[in-house]
Design an enzyme around this catalytic site. Structure first.
Site, PDB file in Angstrom:
ATOM      1  CB  THR A  53      -1.120  -0.033   1.112  1.00 28.45           C
ATOM      2  OG1 THR A  53      -1.153  -0.719   2.884  1.00 28.45           O
ATOM      3  CG2 THR A  53      -1.972  -0.511   0.444  1.00 28.45           C
ATOM      4  CG  HIS A  58       5.887   1.274   8.746  1.00 29.13           C
ATOM      5  ND1 HIS A  58       5.259   0.734   9.488  1.00 29.13           N
ATOM      6  CD2 HIS A  58       5.184   1.315   7.940  1.00 29.13           C
ATOM      7  CE1 HIS A  58       4.129   0.606   9.921  1.00 29.13           C
ATOM      8  NE2 HIS A  58       3.385   0.775   8.172  1.00 29.13           N
ATOM      9  CG  HIS A  61       6.496  -2.908   7.338  1.00 25.97           C
ATOM     10  ND1 HIS A  61       6.019  -2.209   7.375  1.00 25.97           N
ATOM     11  CD2 HIS A  61       5.083  -3.617   7.324  1.00 25.97           C
ATOM     12  CE1 HIS A  61       4.792  -2.033   6.517  1.00 25.97           C
ATOM     13  NE2 HIS A  61       4.876  -2.911   6.815  1.00 25.97           N
ATOM     14  CE  LYS A  95      -5.287  -0.867   6.821  1.00 22.63           C
ATOM     15  NZ  LYS A  95      -4.937  -2.043   7.973  1.00 22.63           N
ATOM     16  CD  GLN A 188      -2.470 -13.100   5.436  1.00 22.45           C
ATOM     17  OE1 GLN A 188      -2.565 -13.781   6.524  1.00 22.45           O
ATOM     18  NE2 GLN A 188      -1.992 -12.010   5.631  1.00 22.45           N
ATOM     19  CG  ASP A 209      -1.438  -7.345  13.049  1.00 17.11           C
ATOM     20  OD1 ASP A 209       0.330  -7.653  13.193  1.00 17.11           O
ATOM     21  OD2 ASP A 209      -1.354  -6.199  12.398  1.00 17.11           O
ATOM     22  CE  LYS A 244       0.628   4.818  16.135  1.00 17.26           C
ATOM     23  NZ  LYS A 244      -0.599   5.745  15.167  1.00 17.26           N
ATOM     24  CE  LYS A 247       6.393   9.614  22.327  1.00 13.65           C
ATOM     25  NZ  LYS A 247       7.175  10.255  24.129  1.00 13.65           N
ATOM     26  CB  THR A 248      11.087  11.499  18.543  1.00 18.03           C
ATOM     27  OG1 THR A 248      11.466  10.446  17.930  1.00 18.03           O
ATOM     28  CG2 THR A 248      10.932  11.368  20.176  1.00 18.03           C
TER      29      THR A 248
END
Length: 419
Positions: A53, A58, A61, A95, A188, A209, A244, A247-248
């Site tokens: 997508t 990121h 992963h 989602k 899947q 997840d 998460k 975040k910085t």
RNA sequence: GGGGGAAUGUCCCGAGUGGCAAAGGGGGCGGACUGUAAAUCCGCUGGCGUACGCCUUCGUAGGUUCGAGUCCUACUUCCCCCA
């Protein structure tokens, strides 16, 4: 179905499972003992699926990428499954809404971009333990509907599908779940079966997840092929304070250098919370455990040394030793020695532009503010410094003492302006 | 098929009597304190303009009104009840 949850009293025989356990990668496994025994016998094949997508992976992963890397390092063959086909359907997991459907062109471009990241962590090749990258569009798109229903649909009961969290959640929250998305788990699952048939793949790994999706694949292989197959998931990655990761930096922590510079990537790790240092060293570096134990034990401000090691090692894995060293040097100069560093990310502004530029405009140009209004508010809050001097007048024109100056937002974000 | 609800600041949740740039959270950003950490306290969190200000936002499209997130009509999507 067996769903062991990271059994404590268990001494693995295979190197792979031992490493997974020692370093904290294991969250759930369908049958850890049997998987360990199978992995101890010889070369094994496992895969992790990724969707296409975005044009970059990121930080979320990374844990599974490291897992594949260890898998290969311990003598096995990893498969990276790109979800070129499933991306067209969309995973309903976690989602609220259906994902926008992407075109082939976009998916293929994303796929190519993501491949470059994997080549840094895995050694690809057709022989023995060489990693493979495959695209499930190759088989999913050829599937006819009737064929799909008869070959795979018979193995799934709706009763069971409804019990999966990904589905249950949507129904409980009274949010729509389209039939298209409902089929995601079947698709899947067929991936696993297909990879078993093509490459003898017997293990699917992924984030916690994905547990439901993974179980379906495992079951399908068992039923159709009558062969044992396994699933292994990693814990969800959060910081100790429950946030998460990353975040910085305000936004996604991308793995592509074009979307997030090595310097910023290094900084992200450097700013790890104290309580997370040991855990992250185990997951995101390949340092020996005794070395990690030593670093983790550092108390007070000394733990900053451990954070630098973490940043250096993690950045090296992704961007190479040179980029990591450059980032470290830039940080040392800018933060510890308080001098200007040439290696900071730079913002170029022509002398002509700079002549009439307000502080507000400069802050926007540096990427420190998203709009002029944002910049003004930030300046009012004392967030912006030039060469260490706090900027107070948003409208005033920028006056630099030389051709270069250090811009700073907050405590930790620095840029170099060059005219 | 009939009846009744719901959609809010493009990160999320969520209040909203016709005068609303719109309460309150969470998250994020910033300040103070520190160790480029956490915790804590404080500030900011639609765009443009130096500023009185202007513009764009409350599912979509119209309408009533000096003025609409708020009222009316149609449509879209979702939920509940009846058939």
């Amino acid at each position: 179905m067996t769903t062991d949850t990271a059994p404590e009293a268990f001494t693995p025989r295979s190197e792979f499972i031992r490493v997974m356990q020692e370093r904290g990668y294991v969250h759930q496994c369908t049958d850890l003992t049997a998987l360990d025994a199978a992995a101890a016998e010889g070369r094994f094949t496992a895969y992790v699926g990724y969707d296409c997508t975005a044009d970059s992976l990121h930080i979320g992963h990374l844990i599974s990428i490291m897992m594949l890397r260890w898998f290969q390092k311990t003598g096995h063959r990893p498969i990276v499954l790109m979800g070129g086909g499933t991306t067209k359907v969309g995973d309903p997991t976690d989602k609220d809404q259906q994902r926008p459907l992407l075109t082939d062109a976009v998916i293929n471009a994303n796929l190519a971009s993501i491949r470059r990241t994997f080549s840094k962590f895995l050694t690809f090749g057709d022989t023995g333990g060489g990693a493979l990258m495959v695209n499930n569009a190759d088989w999913l798109e050829k599937l006819g509907y009737i064929e799909f229903l008869r070959d795979y649909g018979v193995h799934f009961t709706v009763n069971r599908m409804l019990a999966f969290d990904s589905v249950k959640l949507r129904l409980e929250r009274e949010q729509p779940l389209s039939f298209l998305e409902f089929n995601y788990m079947l698709m899947q699952a067929t991936d696993f079966l297909e990879l078993y048939r093509r490459h003898g793949c017997r293990l699917q790994m992924g984030g916690s997840d994905q547990w439901g999706n993974i179980i379906n694949g495992v079951e399908l292989v068992r039923r159709v092929e009558g062969k044992p197959a396994f699933g292994l998931t990693t814990p969800l990655l959060t910081t100790s304070s429950g946030q998460k990761m990353g975040k910085t930096l305000g936004g996604a922590v991308w793995l592509n250098a074009e979307k997030l510079s090595p310097y910023d990537y290094w900084q992200m790790w450097r700013n790890t919370e104290d309580a997370d240092v040991g855990r992250f060293l185990k997951l995101f570096t390949e340092l020996p455990l005794d070395e990690i134990a030593r670093l983790e034990a550092l108390g007070g401000a000394e733990i900053n040394e451990a954070k630098k090691v973490l940043a250096g090692e993690a950045t090296t894995l992704l961007h190479g030793r040179e980029a990591a060293d450059t980032a470290a040097a830039a940080a040392r100069a800018a933060f510890e020695e308080g001098r200007l560093s040439e290696d900071l990310p730079t913002v170029e502004v022509s002398a002509a532009d700079l002549a009439g530029m307000s502080h507000t405009a400069l802050m926007v140009a540096a990427g420190f503010a998203s709009s002029n209004g944002d910049a003004r508010r930030q300046i009012a809050g004392g967030a912006f410094r030039i060469d260490g001097v706090k900027v107070s007048d948003a409208a005033a024109l920028v006056a630099l003492s030389g051709p270069e100056a250090e811009l700073r937002k907050g405590n930790a974000r620095k840029r170099l302006v060059v005219t």
